[in-house]
Write a protein that holds these residues in place. Sequence first.
Motif, PDB file in Angstrom:
ATOM      1  N   SER A 286      82.098 -32.715  88.164  1.00 48.91           N
ATOM      2  CA  SER A 286      82.114 -31.939  86.934  1.00 48.91           C
ATOM      3  C   SER A 286      83.438 -31.201  86.822  1.00 48.91           C
ATOM      4  O   SER A 286      84.180 -31.067  87.802  1.00 48.91           O
ATOM      5  N   GLY A 287      83.721 -30.714  85.622  1.00 53.33           N
ATOM      6  CA  GLY A 287      84.950 -29.959  85.407  1.00 53.33           C
ATOM      7  C   GLY A 287      84.667 -28.480  85.457  1.00 53.33           C
ATOM      8  O   GLY A 287      83.511 -28.068  85.627  1.00 53.33           O
ATOM      9  N   PRO A 288      85.684 -27.676  85.323  1.00 49.39           N
ATOM     10  CA  PRO A 288      85.482 -26.222  85.348  1.00 49.39           C
ATOM     11  C   PRO A 288      84.512 -25.785  84.256  1.00 49.39           C
ATOM     12  O   PRO A 288      83.778 -24.828  84.415  1.00 49.39           O
ATOM     13  N   ASP A 289      84.468 -26.527  83.135  1.00 48.75           N
ATOM     14  CA  ASP A 289      83.574 -26.158  82.034  1.00 48.75           C
ATOM     15  C   ASP A 289      82.226 -26.850  82.132  1.00 48.75           C
ATOM     16  O   ASP A 289      81.175 -26.224  82.141  1.00 48.75           O
ATOM     17  N   SER A 290      82.280 -28.177  82.215  1.00 44.40           N
ATOM     18  CA  SER A 290      81.035 -28.942  82.196  1.00 44.40           C
ATOM     19  C   SER A 290      80.117 -28.478  83.319  1.00 44.40           C
ATOM     20  O   SER A 290      78.902 -28.540  83.206  1.00 44.40           O
ATOM     21  N   GLY A 291      80.703 -27.985  84.381  1.00 40.43           N
ATOM     22  CA  GLY A 291      79.908 -27.468  85.485  1.00 40.43           C
ATOM     23  C   GLY A 291      79.028 -26.326  85.035  1.00 40.43           C
ATOM     24  O   GLY A 291      77.999 -26.045  85.640  1.00 40.43           O
ATOM     25  N   ILE A 292      79.419 -25.664  83.989  1.00 41.24           N
ATOM     26  CA  ILE A 292      78.600 -24.551  83.512  1.00 41.24           C
ATOM     27  C   ILE A 292      77.568 -25.046  82.500  1.00 41.24           C
ATOM     28  O   ILE A 292      76.502 -24.485  82.359  1.00 41.24           O
ATOM     29  N   ARG A 293      77.845 -26.171  81.813  1.00 38.91           N
ATOM     30  CA  ARG A 293      76.943 -26.624  80.752  1.00 38.91           C
ATOM     31  C   ARG A 293      75.681 -27.346  81.253  1.00 38.91           C
ATOM     32  O   ARG A 293      74.623 -27.187  80.685  1.00 38.91           O
TER      33      ARG A 293
END
Lengths: 601, 601
Positions: B397-404
Amino acid sequence: MRTSIATVCLSGTLVDKLHAITDAGFDDVEIFEPDLIAAPQSPEEIRALCERLGLGIALYQPFRDAEGVVEHEFARVLQRAEAKFQLMDRLGVDTMLVCSNVATATIDDDDVSADQLARLAERADAHGKRIAFEALAWGRYIDDYRRAWSIVERADHPALGVCLDSFHILSLGHDPAAIERIPGDKIFFVQLADAPILSMDVLSWSRHHRLFPGEGGFDLPAFVAHALRAGYAGPLSLEVFNDVFRQTDPARTALHAARSLTVLQDALDVGRLASDSDRHSDSSSEPLELDQVELKAPDTDEVAALLERIGFAPRGRHVSKSAWLYAAGEARLVLNEHNVSIAEPRIAGFGLRYAEPHGAASRAERLGARRAHRRVLSGEADLPAILSPDGTEILLSGPDSGIRWPEEFTGGRGAPDPGILGIDHINLTEPVADIEEAVLFYSTALGLTRESAAELAGPTGLVRSQVLRSRAGGVRLALNVVPPLSEQRPAARRHAQHVAIACVDLPSLLTRARARGLRTVPVSENYYDDLAARLDLPDEELVRLRSAGLLYDRDEAGEYLHCYTETVGTVFFELVERRDGYDGFGAANTPVRLTAQHAAA
Amino acid sequence: MRTSIATVCLSGTLVDKLHAITDAGFDDVEIFEPDLIAAPQSPEEIRALCERLGLGIALYQPFRDAEGVVEHEFARVLQRAEAKFQLMDRLGVDTMLVCSNVATATIDDDDVSADQLARLAERADAHGKRIAFEALAWGRYIDDYRRAWSIVERADHPALGVCLDSFHILSLGHDPAAIERIPGDKIFFVQLADAPILSMDVLSWSRHHRLFPGEGGFDLPAFVAHALRAGYAGPLSLEVFNDVFRQTDPARTALHAARSLTVLQDALDVGRLASDSDRHSDSSSEPLELDQVELKAPDTDEVAALLERIGFAPRGRHVSKSAWLYAAGEARLVLNEHNVSIAEPRIAGFGLRYAEPHGAASRAERLGARRAHRRVLSGEADLPAILSPDGTEILLSGPDSGIRWPEEFTGGRGAPDPGILGIDHINLTEPVADIEEAVLFYSTALGLTRESAAELAGPTGLVRSQVLRSRAGGVRLALNVVPPLSEQRPAARRHAQHVAIACVDLPSLLTRARARGLRTVPVSENYYDDLAARLDLPDEELVRLRSAGLLYDRDEAGEYLHCYTETVGTVFFELVERRDGYDGFGAANTPVRLTAQHAAA
């Protein structure tokens, strides 16, 4: 002398280990500190358990990094030691092993070390304890037992003595003779470990590859004799760090360990300490000849067919068992279908002739071999039988009885091929976890002599092969270690056991055997091309080998021709012809054989 | 550059090996003579097979004991070589490896060696062949590549060059820089092997312990760079003698080998050859954080109960899968019951966050990682996923998608315990046959950095533990190798995988967790007695540890408190508190933990 073993030699929990050690008959135990630390039992419980088991606690070990340190550091050492003396009180043990400083020593001065050890001993003495100081082979400053003794001598404290560990002394090639210059009552403890002669850093060698006495390359009877001559009267204690024993059943390892000490004590008793080859056997305990090999399976028809094709003839069926004897020359193979739970034919046992078979059986039993039960009816030969650690049944016959038992097989038919002389050797397979135990068993309980091991490349891994033989040459046994990671692969079945049949004029025998339907493992053409390039063989000899499908080897004395049959169950046969005193087993050809068998699997 | 591998690296028959080598994408192969000798196929068949497979035969090897011999012996050498040149004609290979004489050399004279090698090359030339001369590390007289080159230079024959083997050069500590003084067109061949830095005799080291590039301690990018600067344009060929690879599936080993060459070529391409730590990863290819850990089983109720007792709260059930998310602080654990064939709960995968997850996934794929298929419905995060060699699924995951992605779990209830911070590390187990491949995978395809390995004593054997981590410290992964012989024993199940949960004020958390019903693995009283003896801990701290049932470790920077939960399936949890930058894993306490788990098994 009392026998002892360190808990670090075995796998399992401390309580598992203490039970295994007791059951194997040891008198004493060394408690290895990490085993106690991890144990849920209190020191009092361990002490009470040992008392109930009748097991003495001979040593608490190890206490590290004591001497050669600066004074404020030494104050911490005394504090640490004080806690351990209290623990030893609770445990009921008198002697603590202190090994020479590896990590914290900064002062390379024997006076300082002697002074510090004396003060440590003084504290020990106040608790009724004593300190056995040991030079580790990788000690920062003190790595020689002679220096350790000179420091102990200088310290001159009644509660301070030395511990002598055979590994630390013999691994560095130090002469153990100077042990005799140490007063016996200053040798507080003797630890024994054997080891293969390896060229590697001594710490790894010590931590992973130690072996029980008689399994490696150290002369431990001579080592112990020095300690006895010095007047040492304490226990002989095994301390063996070994990757395999750490993983295997502690009860079995403890028995195996006990057997090694019995053998060592025998060697000491008879006083034959001079040479390695004399150690394990004398002519009376050595087998004279291989009497027979027994194969078992519920159905041995395929083996019988194979044997008849080779040139064996049935000598008859046993009068009271579902067993058949096939014979040719001096080769006797029993096919046993009686009461068998093994699915596929395998070598279930073999017979050895001894000058005194009952004496040999008692000797084997004393060395931990279990007695095998045999049903014997009236009029049948009542031969003693023992079991190897893996359950192979060894039948012991005498020079006479060995000739009588075949008469129990009746109804023989036909004549064997005259090209068959006898059994040349047996090749058994052992898992890596069992090989040391098996080698010790065959070399001590059975009186065979261990030769150096070879390593052979097969298509699924390296096969370690250990040859044992009687010194007179009548019995040859090879033990092959299957590569452990390949055990799960189907081709591993082909790392099968085999019986090698000694023949005369093998090419002619093969012609007759093939006419009877025998098929042998095919030898690649490339093998013969290489043979031609490698060796100065006459062309016509090469043509003969090639057309007969024979493998070839030679040594200084003579030549070896051999070939292999197909595999039935987990057994196959090798046909061999030794010419002019060739003494090997054609090991150079093993990769070719293994590859052909692998391809056929 | 062309890639190549020697057949001796793999298990199986020659034909098996050639197929595995082709399937792994190698351009060329070195034929190891014993493999050909044992093969039933003719050289013409092997040649035709290689042609069909599109595999070049780059080298025939080895030819031994050629130079430094007396003249009548050398006549035999030429005879042997003649046969091999004819064989090479049939096989269609140009270059023969001649290694420096080990067994038969009696003349230590470079003029004699040069003269004999020139005459050998002259014969080779007549067949259109050439000789690559290699200094073996244990050659009788010639054991240094610089001397081998000076002899080749002196011989001055167009059909004679050198072969450079990284093992023979780096194992003896010879400076590879002098490679640049050899004209590129006189470097006929380059063989690559890595190896762990061991202190043992170089022959055993070479025959048993070689590794593929990137798995050992040699700086192979620097080595190869010297050869490239010299102008070498031939293949990079792997020659790795390794006891494990000899036993394991050749197709998998060949892929593993190919991956190691890709990594090596990457390192050469980017030109970052200076230091070992720079070799395998740069900051863009390195994971930032551990995103989640996924446990799978048909029934995860027991794990869920355990997590709630620790202090996790359910964040919800997945909108389209039978999966539940448990979270606390930054720790996220997915319990997946969707479509599972695994009997007992185990760690089936984990997620890593990268700056550029799609770039990281492509990079991993190019290094041989398989892509994992994930069912994704409309509106769900479509994250790339790859499989480790043992099938562990790694979600990138990316820094963002990891949160989604946690938003796909709905219906959460309750609040987690505030004492839980996140996931400290994951500890996976690997069989001994797979460990090198796993380490190479995690250190290259995933961009983690390998630390030195440790060995820990457990009650059923030594456990080798290899730590990998991101250099920024956000991701820590430990791989434990189960003692192979103990795998069959029931207690081996306790060599389980675990997830370590980072906590703040662990003693307080434990009080709350125990009130919720959590049970931890009991720590022996003897452990605390030893801790008191070993360390200068304040008494009240010791009382706190003892009453909380916590293990304790410290390093130069700080302290580590930790304890272990019961095991569910093959998974347990460690609760850890790091104080003041402690950087280890409490390895000193592993024997205590393993023994307690063994006793509970």
